[in-house]
Design an enzyme around this catalytic site. Structure first.
Site, mmCIF file in Angstrom:
data_model
loop_
_atom_site.group_PDB
_atom_site.id
_atom_site.type_symbol
_atom_site.label_atom_id
_atom_site.label_comp_id
_atom_site.label_asym_id
_atom_site.label_seq_id
_atom_site.Cartn_x
_atom_site.Cartn_y
_atom_site.Cartn_z
ATOM 1 N N LYS A 87 0.873 -1.142 -0.091
ATOM 2 C CA LYS A 87 -0.028 0.037 0.065
ATOM 3 C C LYS A 87 1.015 1.150 -0.028
ATOM 4 O O LYS A 87 1.875 1.195 0.770
ATOM 5 C CB LYS A 87 -0.646 -0.069 1.331
ATOM 6 C CG LYS A 87 -2.010 0.944 1.169
ATOM 7 C CD LYS A 87 -2.940 0.584 2.526
ATOM 8 C CE LYS A 87 -4.202 1.379 2.434
ATOM 9 N NZ LYS A 87 -4.937 1.223 3.764
HETATM 10 O O1 G3P Z 1 -8.358 2.240 4.653
HETATM 11 C C1 G3P Z 1 -8.402 3.888 4.936
HETATM 12 C C2 G3P Z 1 -8.914 4.054 6.130
HETATM 13 O O2 G3P Z 1 -8.409 3.236 7.361
HETATM 14 C C3 G3P Z 1 -9.351 5.343 6.703
HETATM 15 O O3 G3P Z 1 -10.195 5.473 7.730
HETATM 16 O O4 G3P Z 1 -11.634 6.425 9.189
HETATM 17 O O5 G3P Z 1 -9.488 6.924 9.268
HETATM 18 O O6 G3P Z 1 -10.697 7.996 7.649
HETATM 19 P P1 G3P Z 1 -10.400 6.776 8.321
#
Ligand code: G3P
Length: 221
Positions: A87
């Protein structure tokens, strides 16, 4: 649409995998930090996740900054297990690294995608997956689902899922998951708590209670 779980927590991954509907895992440095893991244990932790997933794709994020470092770290991560996907957050360096990694047979999931041009550039560089974020648009009072819709339309216009799959990311609610599905996302990566919420519906719970009561009546008849 495939479900991935968005976590680095081994217990959450084991539980979600046991449900039979999870087709992969995505992690990032924040999610690894939340496990309390140390830097020295990072690669072993990724190996452990890859083993739990038995061949299903597991995204392990590189924190390298230069093209050469991204290529080197990407190759090292990919060599940990055959199902590890590297990633990389989108930037000029990661696009260049993606091109080389693809040539070397390493799959890349390009993350932190917030626009159609970013998604198309990632796919054009050879990213196997692009990860547009939804919830973070909502955080700044913009419509994350609308943004996702545009990215899906653009990617689907020019790429097949054999080339590039869309992982709808930063999904926080069952409604986000439903919208990703209706828009035709290939994959939704969902945190454990939201995935668990997706399992439930008040009418399902009420239906189960009614079945139990009625079944007691049948047993006692
Ligand atoms: O896969 C990306 C994700 O983990 C981001 O999520 O909730 O931190 O915006 P968030």
């Amino acid at each position: 649409m495939k479900f991935f779980i968005d976590t680095a927590n081994l217990e959450e991954i084991k539980t979600a995998m046991s449900w039979g509907c999870v087709a992969g895992v995505t992690t990032n440095p924040t999610l690894y930090a939340r496990t309390g893991g140390k830097l020295a244990d990072f690669e072993n932790h990724m190996v452990h996740i890859a083993e739990l997933c038995e061949g299903l794709p597991v995204s392990a994020e590189s924190t390298a900054k230069t093209v050469d470092e991204m290529i080197e770290e990407g190759k090292r991560l990919a060599a940990l297990a055959p199902n590890i996907v590297v990633k990389l957050p989108i930037c000029a360096e990661s696009l260049a690294a993606t091109k080389v990694l693809k040539q070397e047979g390493v799959d890349v999931n390009m993350t932190l995608i917030f626009s159609i041009p970013q998604a198309l550039m990632a796919a054009s560089a050879g990213a196997r997956y692009v990860s547009p974020f939804v919830g973070r648009f909502d955080d700044i009072a913009e419509d994350g689902v609308e943004q996702l819709a545009g990215i899906i339309e653009a990617i689907k216009t020019y790429y097949t899922p054999d080339q590039t799959e869309i992982i709808a990311a930063s999904l926080r609610t069952p409604n986000h998951v439903a919208q990703a599905a209706l828009l035709g996302s290939d994959i939704a990566t969902v945190p454990y708590a939201a995935l668990e919420k997706c399992l439930h519906h008040p009418l399902t719970d009420r239906g189960l209670e009614a079945f139990e009561l009625d079944w007691k009546k049948v047993q006692e008849a």
